[in-house]
Design a protein around this motif. Sequence first.
Motif, PDB file in Angstrom:
ATOM      1  N   LEU A 134       0.842  -1.068  -0.005  1.00  0.00           N
ATOM      2  CA  LEU A 134      -0.003   0.027  -0.032  1.00  0.00           C
ATOM      3  C   LEU A 134       0.815   1.466   0.035  1.00  0.00           C
ATOM      4  CD1 LEU A 134      -2.783  -1.126   2.371  1.00  0.00           C
ATOM      5  CD2 LEU A 134      -3.019  -0.475   0.312  1.00  0.00           C
ATOM      6  N   LEU A 135       2.141   1.098   0.724  1.00  0.00           N
ATOM      7  CA  LEU A 135       2.934   2.403   0.810  1.00  0.00           C
ATOM      8  C   LEU A 135       3.582   2.719  -0.536  1.00  0.00           C
ATOM      9  CD1 LEU A 135       4.605   1.767   4.263  1.00  0.00           C
ATOM     10  CD2 LEU A 135       3.153   3.730   3.500  1.00  0.00           C
ATOM     11  N   ILE A 136       3.762   1.626  -1.405  1.00  0.00           N
ATOM     12  CA  ILE A 136       4.322   1.853  -2.824  1.00  0.00           C
ATOM     13  C   ILE A 136       3.518   2.349  -3.659  1.00  0.00           C
ATOM     14  CG2 ILE A 136       5.261   0.656  -4.883  1.00  0.00           C
ATOM     15  CD1 ILE A 136       7.172   0.708  -2.340  1.00  0.00           C
ATOM     16  N   GLU A 137       2.232   2.294  -3.288  1.00  0.00           N
ATOM     17  CA  GLU A 137       1.173   3.026  -4.148  1.00  0.00           C
ATOM     18  C   GLU A 137       0.831   4.123  -3.551  1.00  0.00           C
ATOM     19  OE1 GLU A 137      -2.348   0.283  -4.095  1.00  0.00           O
ATOM     20  OE2 GLU A 137      -1.402  -1.205  -5.017  1.00  0.00           O
ATOM     21  N   ALA A 138       1.108   4.374  -2.380  1.00  0.00           N
ATOM     22  CA  ALA A 138       0.573   5.740  -1.579  1.00  0.00           C
ATOM     23  C   ALA A 138       1.671   6.935  -2.187  1.00  0.00           C
ATOM     24  CB  ALA A 138       0.409   5.818  -0.253  1.00  0.00           C
ATOM     25  N   VAL A 139       2.653   6.658  -2.357  1.00  0.00           N
ATOM     26  CA  VAL A 139       3.740   7.646  -2.593  1.00  0.00           C
ATOM     27  C   VAL A 139       4.133   7.577  -4.216  1.00  0.00           C
ATOM     28  CG1 VAL A 139       4.672   7.751  -0.376  1.00  0.00           C
ATOM     29  CG2 VAL A 139       5.719   6.521  -1.761  1.00  0.00           C
ATOM     30  N   PRO A 140       4.641   8.830  -4.684  1.00  0.00           N
ATOM     31  CA  PRO A 140       5.142   8.514  -5.971  1.00  0.00           C
ATOM     32  C   PRO A 140       6.413   8.084  -5.902  1.00  0.00           C
ATOM     33  CG  PRO A 140       5.216  10.886  -5.147  1.00  0.00           C
ATOM     34  CD  PRO A 140       4.537  10.192  -4.112  1.00  0.00           C
ATOM     35  N   LYS A 141       7.048   7.653  -7.401  1.00  0.00           N
ATOM     36  CA  LYS A 141       8.346   7.293  -7.455  1.00  0.00           C
ATOM     37  C   LYS A 141       9.429   8.473  -7.159  1.00  0.00           C
ATOM     38  CE  LYS A 141       8.194   3.428 -10.432  1.00  0.00           C
ATOM     39  NZ  LYS A 141       8.828   2.795 -11.709  1.00  0.00           N
ATOM     40  N   ALA A 142      10.586   8.239  -6.904  1.00  0.00           N
ATOM     41  CA  ALA A 142      11.636   9.160  -6.644  1.00  0.00           C
ATOM     42  C   ALA A 142      12.012   9.620  -7.827  1.00  0.00           C
ATOM     43  CB  ALA A 142      12.633   8.736  -5.643  1.00  0.00           C
ATOM     44  N   GLN A 143      12.499  10.774  -7.935  1.00  0.00           N
ATOM     45  CA  GLN A 143      13.359  11.319  -9.176  1.00  0.00           C
ATOM     46  C   GLN A 143      14.551  10.845  -9.224  1.00  0.00           C
ATOM     47  OE1 GLN A 143      12.710  15.576  -9.337  1.00  0.00           O
ATOM     48  NE2 GLN A 143      10.597  15.452  -9.168  1.00  0.00           N
ATOM     49  N   LYS A 144      15.202  10.253 -10.344  1.00  0.00           N
ATOM     50  CA  LYS A 144      16.279   9.766 -10.640  1.00  0.00           C
ATOM     51  C   LYS A 144      17.503  10.829 -10.114  1.00  0.00           C
ATOM     52  CE  LYS A 144      15.441   5.767 -13.418  1.00  0.00           C
ATOM     53  NZ  LYS A 144      15.829   5.174 -14.759  1.00  0.00           N
ATOM     54  N   ALA A 145      17.218  11.785 -10.739  1.00  0.00           N
ATOM     55  CA  ALA A 145      18.157  13.032 -10.394  1.00  0.00           C
ATOM     56  C   ALA A 145      18.533  13.409  -9.157  1.00  0.00           C
ATOM     57  CB  ALA A 145      17.822  13.985 -11.377  1.00  0.00           C
ATOM     58  N   ARG A 146      17.395  13.436  -8.227  1.00  0.00           N
ATOM     59  CA  ARG A 146      17.615  13.564  -7.064  1.00  0.00           C
ATOM     60  C   ARG A 146      18.535  12.504  -6.381  1.00  0.00           C
ATOM     61  NH1 ARG A 146      14.926  11.845  -2.281  1.00  0.00           N
ATOM     62  NH2 ARG A 146      15.061  13.118  -0.636  1.00  0.00           N
ATOM     63  N   ALA A 147      18.221  11.304  -6.461  1.00  0.00           N
ATOM     64  CA  ALA A 147      18.804   9.989  -6.100  1.00  0.00           C
ATOM     65  C   ALA A 147      20.334  10.121  -6.161  1.00  0.00           C
ATOM     66  CB  ALA A 147      18.365   8.752  -6.179  1.00  0.00           C
ATOM     67  N   GLN A 148      20.481  10.610  -7.494  1.00  0.00           N
ATOM     68  CA  GLN A 148      21.952  10.661  -7.853  1.00  0.00           C
ATOM     69  C   GLN A 148      22.753  11.804  -7.216  1.00  0.00           C
ATOM     70  OE1 GLN A 148      23.058   8.620 -10.204  1.00  0.00           O
ATOM     71  NE2 GLN A 148      25.210   9.354  -9.666  1.00  0.00           N
ATOM     72  N   GLU A 149      21.970  12.809  -7.065  1.00  0.00           N
ATOM     73  CA  GLU A 149      22.700  13.831  -6.311  1.00  0.00           C
ATOM     74  C   GLU A 149      23.137  13.635  -4.845  1.00  0.00           C
ATOM     75  OE1 GLU A 149      21.356  18.754  -5.456  1.00  0.00           O
ATOM     76  OE2 GLU A 149      19.995  17.580  -5.409  1.00  0.00           O
ATOM     77  N   PHE A 150      22.298  12.871  -4.152  1.00  0.00           N
ATOM     78  CA  PHE A 150      22.595  12.431  -2.839  1.00  0.00           C
ATOM     79  C   PHE A 150      24.002  11.379  -2.794  1.00  0.00           C
ATOM     80  CE2 PHE A 150      18.174  12.510  -1.251  1.00  0.00           C
ATOM     81  CZ  PHE A 150      18.377  13.467  -0.300  1.00  0.00           C
ATOM     82  N   ASP A 151      23.852  10.803  -4.153  1.00  0.00           N
ATOM     83  CA  ASP A 151      25.050   9.903  -4.155  1.00  0.00           C
ATOM     84  C   ASP A 151      26.432  10.522  -4.509  1.00  0.00           C
ATOM     85  OD1 ASP A 151      24.085   7.252  -3.518  1.00  0.00           O
ATOM     86  OD2 ASP A 151      24.059   6.469  -5.725  1.00  0.00           O
TER      87      ASP A 151
END
Length: 510
Positions: free
Chosen positions: A483-500
């Motif tokens: 249910l949580l996977i349906e409740a929130v949108p997918k992350a933006q790849k650019a944001r994840a890359q920025e963290f990395d």
Amino acid sequence: MNKGLLVTILVALTVTAAAAQAPTKDALIARAKSFELDTPYVPPPGDPLTHHAAGFAKVMCSAVFMTGLAPDFAAENVGFFTAPYGQRAKLGKPVIDRANKAVHVMLPNGVTRTAKYLGSQGCVTLPIGESAMNFKPVAVKSRLPDPATQLWPMGDMLPQEPLPTEIDAEKLKAAVNAAFQPAEGLTAAFVVTWKGRLIAERYAEGVTAQTPLEGWSMGKSVTATLFGILVKDGVYDLDQPAPIPEWQTPGDPRAKIRIADILHMSSGLRIKAPQDPDYDPTGPYPDHVYLYTGGIDSFHYAATRPLQWPPNTVGRYHNTDPVLISYLIRLGVEKSGDEYLSFPQRVLFDKLGIRTMVIETDPFGNFLGQGYEVGSGRDWARLGNLFLQGGVWNGERILPEGYTTFVSTLAPAWAADNRPIYGAFFWLNGDGQYPVPRDAYYMAGAGGQTTLMIPSHDLVVVRLGHYRGESYAASGFSEALALLIEAVPKAQKARAQEFDDRGHNGPSGK
């Protein structure tokens, strides 16, 4: 990036991906035997029931004096891993000594096992026949202010604005409800953060956002985190042979075990553990549990086990490995002249706003970070967010660049067994254990304790519960995750890359 991190990641990425079908128990045993070395196995000394009594006393001590549970409830529901429920009837009823903050459990032969609450070191089991510890307890003081005066995540004040519009509030509510079903699952805490913001939480009756609950082997991931700080500080390199003092005799084959091999649960040391494919529950008593219950110098015991397989060959879930990483932490901290017992609070917990987490010790003052620790649901969520954010918090790099990738990348020896489930003291969702994307990885402890990081959806999900409910809780937790996977949108790849790559974002993701 640290050279050891890069090399280990590249090795792991080049190993064969897991087969479509998990290996059979027979296949795992046969492969391990093909590498087995001709070394003796010496089982832990002592009577198993005596060890069960030690586990019972310790579990009850932590439940009563740290979590605040009623003794009768704790005796029926908590801590079966080191104190099996079926063995408790053979032992005397735990005597709760509130004046001295101790718990005594008597065996039929009159021997008594005792665990004593020591404050900052939690509850510690006394060696048989002794009335004092072999170390001086240290009062660990947090430098943090009252959490009620600080905004989340450094404190417990939550924002008053409504949920972001991209979150499906109804599915989020349904997920929280599912996590507490069925009632027999005994879920005690469920906490969800999205992009670092706490968006949902619920607690069982008598449990609060500040209640420290048993985490069991999620402590292994805490140990990996503390060790990562020493890697960042240049104290250790993942590729170096582990400088365990007991291995320094010329010609000792264990001197070739790398630190990365230990973190990957593939040191090759010979012990027995309940998770082994060839484990015999009729005996002998497993070293994996004895490292909790023996009332011994756990570091020395782990360091004196012989090799069963060449290092980095066979992956096995053995407590020798996190115990040895804890050993290296103590050696590294004390070599630098710093105080050991306050190290976690000083370098990690205070940085993240963690106030309830306590790692308990053996009677020699060694952290039993393989699984004797407590922490609140919110504090586990804080730790999960450190990893979701690439090891950066409030603009400060806590962990070395690439370390979160290292711990969440399949370990080579586990890949060789076609088991895509283990990284470096973190579990992987490579076999689809949970109904979330395969990029998810998690801290896991006995009794269904889980802190799950789902980078593809910016989620950290914490589920804590009382041990008896573990088998019942699994279905509700899986439904909650779906249910949580349906409740929130997918992350933006650019944001994840920025963290990395840059690691500049703070815990709110802003």
